[in-house]
Design a protein around this motif. Structure first.
Motif, PDB file in Angstrom:
ATOM      1  N   VAL A 161       0.879  -1.201  -0.010  1.00 53.78           N
ATOM      2  CA  VAL A 161       0.083  -0.034   0.091  1.00 53.78           C
ATOM      3  C   VAL A 161       0.766   1.336  -0.015  1.00 53.78           C
ATOM      4  N   GLY A 162       0.426   2.291  -0.849  1.00 55.38           N
ATOM      5  CA  GLY A 162       0.987   3.442  -0.925  1.00 55.38           C
ATOM      6  C   GLY A 162       0.074   4.461  -0.317  1.00 55.38           C
ATOM      7  N   ILE A 163       0.434   5.367   0.321  1.00 51.47           N
ATOM      8  CA  ILE A 163      -0.435   6.498   1.012  1.00 51.47           C
ATOM      9  C   ILE A 163       0.219   8.000   0.751  1.00 51.47           C
ATOM     10  N   LEU A 164      -0.314   8.908   0.118  1.00 46.74           N
ATOM     11  CA  LEU A 164       0.184  10.049  -0.124  1.00 46.74           C
ATOM     12  C   LEU A 164      -0.682  11.053   0.861  1.00 46.74           C
ATOM     13  N   ILE A 165       0.209  11.950   1.613  1.00 45.39           N
ATOM     14  CA  ILE A 165      -0.518  12.910   2.699  1.00 45.39           C
ATOM     15  C   ILE A 165      -0.229  14.240   1.936  1.00 45.39           C
TER      16      ILE A 165
END
Length: 351
Positions: free
Chosen positions: A276-280
């Protein structure tokens, strides 16, 4: 090490203010950052009156004495750390605007809560449930974004959902995750790297400590190779890195490797080991208030010899009703029948 009120003098009122997270002095001005991610300048009259050259020199020498370090042209950077603060001072020989001081608070608290995430539009409930389910399904997660965006805070929040009997090993150069303090009673080993015990050493050592999770505060260099290898053995993990799009995560990792041979060989490993990749990101709302939010979520897949990046959240909105089959099977094995429904989250929101 403990630094009390007497060390900070006129800056103490900002240190003691729970809403302020960063105090930065650039040699001429003092800038503050608060928990709402707002950045503003202190009145110049206060700076001129209180941050005199004599005070700055005294403050620097006190910090240098505490850590037994020299601070001069030959040693232009000075760092000190307490249980809740990280102090960095850069000498005027390299900081041409003047001696620079950065004080960052690193308290052992998790500011983000599930209710706060929904109320402040950090993400919607279905996205939040999906990500919590990813943790409970033991997926490897990379949180990305620009410096100061809140990646570590996001790691701290989602780490709450790791079962207490699963050993977590955190690896950091400055202690910010504070897993042991924010998750009392859970099995944890906290490692701190140093010039004689670097990230690669720590990752290799942690594999001999029977971990279920390895949490690396930030992937910066060649240690990412060892992190991927540890994830490929079945150890779960979380880490952060600097990039502005989840699609760039594989390339960002490849660029950290020492040789092109490593990069060519490890590209497929990235898609196999990372889930999983999460961008904030941050933006302003209608009231002109700045807030952080989860802008992108993707799943990395390697199927039938091909690498794929599948978007689940784009521009802060869930863009799929059906997750990839490989991800759904992982969740089903963990007893999760609906990836967008999370009983633990629903229980938290009902309190």
């Amino acid at each position: 090490m403990d630094l009390g009120r007497e060390y900070f003098g006129p800056l103490w009122k900002y240190i003691a203010n729970e809403e302020i997270t960063d105090v930065d002095y650039n040699g001429k001005e003092v800038w503050l950052t608060n928990i709402y991610n707002e950045r503003y300048k202190v009145s110049q009259a206060f700076v001129d009156e209180n941050l005199t050259p004599a005070f700055v020199e005294q403050f620097t020498q006190r910090i240098a004495n505490v850590v037994s370090r020299q601070f001069n042209k030959q040693n232009p950077e000075l760092e000190a750390e307490t249980s809740e603060l990280r102090v960095t001072i850069v000498h005027e020989s390299v900081a041409r605007s003047g001696r620079s001081i950065s004080i960052r608070k690193t308290p052992p608290v998790i500011r983000l809560t599930s209710k706060k995430a929904l109320e402040e539009h950090y993400c919607d409930q279905r996205t939040l449930a999906m990500l919590i389910n990813c943790v409970q399904a033991k997926m490897n997660m990379i949180f990305c974004g620009m410096p100061g965006i809140g990646k570590t805070e996001c790691v701290k929040f989602f780490s709450r959902y790791i079962p207490g009997n699963e050993r977590v090993i955190t690896i950091e150069d400055t202690m910010e995750i504070r897993y042991g303090e924010t998750n009392p009673g859970k099995d944890c080993v906290e490692m701190r790297v140093s010039p004689i015990f670097d990230y690669a050493d720590a990752i290799k050592a942690s594999l001999r400590l029977n971990p279920k999770w390895i949490m690396l505060s930030e992937a910066r260099s060649k240690e990412v190779k060892f992190l991927l290898e540890s994830w490929s053995t079945g150890v779960c993990g979380m880490t952060t890195l600097h990039t502005d799009d989840v699609h760039n995560i594989p390339d960002r990792i490849l660029n950290m490797l020492e040789t092109r041979v490593d990069a060519d060989r490890l590209e497929n490993d990235i898609f196999q080991a990372t889930d999983v990749g999460i961008l904030i990101r941050k933006k302003k709302n209608e009231q002109n208030m700045t807030y952080r939010y989860i802008d992108q979520v993707c799943f990395f897949l390697r199927e039938q010899g091909q690498n794929h990046t599948v978007m689940a959240v784009q521009d802060g909105k869930l863009v799929t009703r059906q997750l990839p089959g490989q991800i759904l099977r992982r969740m089903e094995r963990a007893g999760i029948l609906d990836p967008f429904v999370c009983p633990v989250l629903e229980e938290e929101l009902s309190i």
